[in-house]
Scaffold this motif. Structure first.
Motif, PDB file in Angstrom:
ATOM      1  N   GLY A 159      15.826  -8.963 -17.947  1.00 36.35           N
ATOM      2  CA  GLY A 159      14.868  -9.393 -16.852  1.00 36.35           C
ATOM      3  C   GLY A 159      15.244  -8.790 -15.766  1.00 36.35           C
ATOM      4  O   GLY A 159      16.288  -9.409 -15.273  1.00 36.35           O
ATOM      5  N   PRO A 160      13.999  -8.208 -15.309  1.00 31.17           N
ATOM      6  CA  PRO A 160      13.987  -7.537 -13.962  1.00 31.17           C
ATOM      7  C   PRO A 160      14.704  -8.390 -12.960  1.00 31.17           C
ATOM      8  O   PRO A 160      13.864  -9.292 -12.608  1.00 31.17           O
ATOM      9  N   LYS A 161      15.601  -8.385 -12.195  1.00 30.31           N
ATOM     10  CA  LYS A 161      15.779  -9.394 -10.910  1.00 30.31           C
ATOM     11  C   LYS A 161      14.510  -8.610  -9.826  1.00 30.31           C
ATOM     12  O   LYS A 161      14.354  -7.827  -9.761  1.00 30.31           O
ATOM     13  N   ARG A 162      14.860 -10.034  -8.872  1.00 32.78           N
ATOM     14  CA  ARG A 162      14.045  -9.802  -7.670  1.00 32.78           C
ATOM     15  C   ARG A 162      14.315  -9.242  -6.467  1.00 32.78           C
ATOM     16  O   ARG A 162      15.444  -9.042  -6.470  1.00 32.78           O
ATOM     17  N   GLU A 163      13.559  -7.867  -6.337  1.00 31.44           N
ATOM     18  CA  GLU A 163      14.149  -6.704  -5.304  1.00 31.44           C
ATOM     19  C   GLU A 163      13.434  -7.329  -3.854  1.00 31.44           C
ATOM     20  O   GLU A 163      12.402  -7.852  -4.013  1.00 31.44           O
ATOM     21  N   GLU A 164      13.939  -6.406  -2.739  1.00 30.30           N
ATOM     22  CA  GLU A 164      13.373  -6.589  -1.231  1.00 30.30           C
ATOM     23  C   GLU A 164      11.996  -6.033  -1.484  1.00 30.30           C
ATOM     24  O   GLU A 164      11.690  -4.728  -2.241  1.00 30.30           O
ATOM     25  N   PRO A 165      10.885  -6.864  -0.719  1.00 29.11           N
ATOM     26  CA  PRO A 165       9.673  -5.775  -0.955  1.00 29.11           C
ATOM     27  C   PRO A 165       9.500  -4.589  -0.131  1.00 29.11           C
ATOM     28  O   PRO A 165      10.279  -4.635   0.837  1.00 29.11           O
ATOM     29  N   VAL A 166       8.531  -3.705  -1.005  1.00 29.63           N
ATOM     30  CA  VAL A 166       7.961  -2.002   0.156  1.00 29.63           C
ATOM     31  C   VAL A 166       7.377  -2.585   0.771  1.00 29.63           C
ATOM     32  O   VAL A 166       6.926  -3.691   0.806  1.00 29.63           O
ATOM     33  N   ARG A 167       6.696  -2.435   1.982  1.00 30.49           N
ATOM     34  CA  ARG A 167       5.951  -2.263   3.385  1.00 30.49           C
ATOM     35  C   ARG A 167       4.380  -1.645   2.168  1.00 30.49           C
ATOM     36  O   ARG A 167       4.165  -0.848   1.501  1.00 30.49           O
ATOM     37  N   GLY A 168       3.700  -2.197   2.246  1.00 28.83           N
ATOM     38  CA  GLY A 168       2.282  -1.746   2.216  1.00 28.83           C
ATOM     39  C   GLY A 168       1.841  -0.137   2.140  1.00 28.83           C
ATOM     40  O   GLY A 168       2.104   0.526   3.212  1.00 28.83           O
ATOM     41  N   TYR A 169       0.600   0.531   1.335  1.00 29.92           N
ATOM     42  CA  TYR A 169       0.119   1.423   1.897  1.00 29.92           C
ATOM     43  C   TYR A 169      -1.013   1.227   1.943  1.00 29.92           C
ATOM     44  O   TYR A 169      -1.692   0.427   2.268  1.00 29.92           O
ATOM     45  N   GLU A 170      -2.203   2.422   2.773  1.00 28.88           N
ATOM     46  CA  GLU A 170      -3.233   2.667   3.086  1.00 28.88           C
ATOM     47  C   GLU A 170      -3.974   2.771   1.784  1.00 28.88           C
ATOM     48  O   GLU A 170      -3.089   2.896   0.694  1.00 28.88           O
ATOM     49  N   ASP A 171      -5.228   2.100   2.217  1.00 29.22           N
ATOM     50  CA  ASP A 171      -6.065   2.148   0.971  1.00 29.22           C
ATOM     51  C   ASP A 171      -6.057   3.113  -0.154  1.00 29.22           C
ATOM     52  O   ASP A 171      -6.174   3.735  -1.053  1.00 29.22           O
ATOM     53  N   THR A 172      -6.147   4.321   0.848  1.00 29.94           N
ATOM     54  CA  THR A 172      -5.465   6.430   0.505  1.00 29.94           C
ATOM     55  C   THR A 172      -4.756   6.390  -0.712  1.00 29.94           C
ATOM     56  O   THR A 172      -4.924   6.907  -1.510  1.00 29.94           O
ATOM     57  N   ALA A 173      -3.267   5.574   0.481  1.00 32.10           N
ATOM     58  CA  ALA A 173      -2.527   6.038  -0.377  1.00 32.10           C
ATOM     59  C   ALA A 173      -2.472   4.933  -1.962  1.00 32.10           C
ATOM     60  O   ALA A 173      -1.536   5.337  -3.120  1.00 32.10           O
ATOM     61  N   MET A 174      -3.274   3.860  -1.865  1.00 35.74           N
ATOM     62  CA  MET A 174      -3.259   3.331  -3.282  1.00 35.74           C
ATOM     63  C   MET A 174      -3.858   4.110  -4.226  1.00 35.74           C
ATOM     64  O   MET A 174      -4.085   3.819  -5.538  1.00 35.74           O
ATOM     65  N   GLU A 175      -5.363   4.653  -4.202  1.00 35.48           N
ATOM     66  CA  GLU A 175      -5.531   5.876  -4.807  1.00 35.48           C
ATOM     67  C   GLU A 175      -4.171   6.640  -6.053  1.00 35.48           C
ATOM     68  O   GLU A 175      -4.631   7.122  -6.953  1.00 35.48           O
ATOM     69  N   PHE A 176      -3.849   7.108  -5.388  1.00 39.40           N
ATOM     70  CA  PHE A 176      -2.738   8.313  -5.139  1.00 39.40           C
ATOM     71  C   PHE A 176      -1.666   8.076  -7.218  1.00 39.40           C
ATOM     72  O   PHE A 176      -1.919   8.813  -7.762  1.00 39.40           O
ATOM     73  N   PRO A 177      -1.345   6.823  -7.250  1.00 41.96           N
ATOM     74  CA  PRO A 177      -0.739   6.484  -8.581  1.00 41.96           C
ATOM     75  C   PRO A 177      -1.873   6.828  -9.361  1.00 41.96           C
ATOM     76  O   PRO A 177      -1.423   7.611 -10.789  1.00 41.96           O
TER      77      PRO A 177
ATOM     78  N   GLU B  90       2.085  -7.982  -4.448  1.00 40.38           N
ATOM     79  CA  GLU B  90       2.994  -9.704  -3.921  1.00 40.38           C
ATOM     80  C   GLU B  90       3.441 -10.145  -2.731  1.00 40.38           C
ATOM     81  O   GLU B  90       3.190 -11.019  -2.996  1.00 40.38           O
ATOM     82  N   VAL B  91       4.053  -8.979  -1.969  1.00 41.82           N
ATOM     83  CA  VAL B  91       4.062  -9.326  -0.438  1.00 41.82           C
ATOM     84  C   VAL B  91       2.658  -9.515   0.322  1.00 41.82           C
ATOM     85  O   VAL B  91       3.229 -10.070   1.080  1.00 41.82           O
ATOM     86  N   ALA B  92       1.938  -8.769   0.379  1.00 44.38           N
ATOM     87  CA  ALA B  92      -0.162  -8.788   0.031  1.00 44.38           C
ATOM     88  C   ALA B  92      -0.101 -11.207   0.344  1.00 44.38           C
ATOM     89  O   ALA B  92      -0.603 -11.366   1.162  1.00 44.38           O
ATOM     90  N   MET B  93       0.033 -10.883  -1.572  1.00 47.12           N
ATOM     91  CA  MET B  93      -0.253 -12.656  -1.185  1.00 47.12           C
ATOM     92  C   MET B  93       0.693 -13.473  -0.655  1.00 47.12           C
ATOM     93  O   MET B  93       0.423 -14.199  -0.664  1.00 47.12           O
ATOM     94  N   LYS B  94       2.421 -13.250  -0.184  1.00 48.64           N
ATOM     95  CA  LYS B  94       3.174 -14.741  -0.090  1.00 48.64           C
ATOM     96  C   LYS B  94       2.325 -14.262   0.887  1.00 48.64           C
ATOM     97  O   LYS B  94       3.263 -15.210   1.914  1.00 48.64           O
ATOM     98  N   SER B  95       2.097 -13.220   1.970  1.00 45.50           N
ATOM     99  CA  SER B  95       1.755 -13.539   3.385  1.00 45.50           C
ATOM    100  C   SER B  95       0.777 -14.221   4.504  1.00 45.50           C
ATOM    101  O   SER B  95      -0.127 -15.014   4.778  1.00 45.50           O
ATOM    102  N   CYS B  96       0.447 -14.512   2.407  1.00 45.25           N
ATOM    103  CA  CYS B  96      -1.685 -14.991   2.850  1.00 45.25           C
ATOM    104  C   CYS B  96      -1.575 -16.368   3.093  1.00 45.25           C
ATOM    105  O   CYS B  96      -0.633 -17.103   2.560  1.00 45.25           O
ATOM    106  N   ARG B  97      -2.210 -16.903   4.496  1.00 41.97           N
ATOM    107  CA  ARG B  97      -1.752 -18.681   4.005  1.00 41.97           C
ATOM    108  C   ARG B  97      -3.060 -19.193   3.961  1.00 41.97           C
ATOM    109  O   ARG B  97      -3.333 -19.968   4.162  1.00 41.97           O
ATOM    110  N   GLU B  98      -4.234 -18.799   4.413  1.00 41.64           N
ATOM    111  CA  GLU B  98      -5.714 -19.608   4.315  1.00 41.64           C
ATOM    112  C   GLU B  98      -6.182 -18.160   2.938  1.00 41.64           C
ATOM    113  O   GLU B  98      -6.831 -16.601   3.383  1.00 41.64           O
ATOM    114  N   GLY B  99      -7.278 -18.683   1.770  1.00 41.46           N
ATOM    115  CA  GLY B  99      -8.145 -18.481   0.899  1.00 41.46           C
ATOM    116  C   GLY B  99      -7.498 -17.291   0.156  1.00 41.46           C
ATOM    117  O   GLY B  99      -8.451 -16.246  -0.442  1.00 41.46           O
ATOM    118  N   CYS B 100      -6.184 -17.650  -0.840  1.00 41.35           N
ATOM    119  CA  CYS B 100      -5.770 -17.153  -0.911  1.00 41.35           C
ATOM    120  C   CYS B 100      -5.003 -17.550  -2.757  1.00 41.35           C
ATOM    121  O   CYS B 100      -4.397 -17.553  -3.010  1.00 41.35           O
TER     122      CYS B 100
END
Length: 204
Positions: free
Chosen positions: A8-26, A67-77
């Motif tokens: 069972g993977p342990k929770r780890e510290e979140p990483v910073r978000g990528y730019e949209d162009t970086a999202m395409e790389f993987p 996951e980090v973006a969802m945790k920081s969302c406060r409205e409409g999420c």
């Protein structure tokens, strides 16, 4: 205390978000590697590109960003209704007793459930900033299925609905959904690739 082994993977510290162009790389990297079928000099039977752990790690990093973006969302999420998601904790003794087809079907079923759940989340969320992460997550799931098929894993035929599927649970939390997404990649998807016949050094 029992003797069963669990993964069972342990929770780890979140990483910073990528730019949209970086999202395409993987995604592009994984598809490119599947097409090119890179080889390593000196290996009599080269490994498939998806067997390289760096490829899966890219998808895991993007899932954490979502996951980090969802945790920081406060409205409409929020999810409009509860969704069925796969269990992520693995009893290694039970997992190792399953044959390759059973393991593959369990992983493919989980990927399908996550895709359905994220699709519902996409229609529920009104926060436009999250749409990028959700759309990217759905595309990544489709790409993972594509690269799994490149390992000669039998294509999964999803059931008419998720009702009655074993090894699942329901949640109405969008944050829980992304946590499951991250842990499923780090757990069962990782184990499937680790044991896949096509990922063994001496298998052609």
């Amino acid at each position: 205390m029992g003797n069963s082994r669990t993964y069972g993977p342990k929770r780890e510290e979140p990483v910073r978000g990528y730019e949209d162009t970086a999202m395409e790389f993987p995604r592009l990297l994984a598809l490119l590697l599947v097409v090119l079928e890179w080889t390593r000099p000196g290996l009599p039977s080269p490994l498939r590109p998806i067997c390289d752990p760096r490829v899966l790690n890219h998808f895991i990093k993007e899932a954490r960003d979502a996951e980090v973006a969802m945790k920081s969302c406060r409205e409409g999420c929020s999810l409009s209704e509860s969704v069925t998601v796969p269990q992520t904790r693995v009893d290694l003794d039970v997992w190792e007793k399953k044959n390759a087809l059973q393991q593959a079907q369990e992983v493919q079923s989980g990927l399908w459930l996550l895709q359905q759940a994220l699709g519902l989340l996409r229609t529920s969320v009104t926060n436009t900033a999250l749409h990028i992460h959700i759309d990217n997550s759905i595309r990544n799931l489709l790409t993972i299925n594509t690269v799994l098929r490149s390992l000669n894993i039998q294509e999964y035929n999803p059931p008419p609905s998720a009702v009655g599927l074993e090894g699942t649970w329901r949640t109405s939390s969008a944050t829980d959904l992304f946590q499951v997404y991250v842990n499923f990649l780090r757990g069962k998807v990782h184990l499937l690739l680790l044991g896949a016949q096509a990922c063994q050094p001496d298998v052609s």
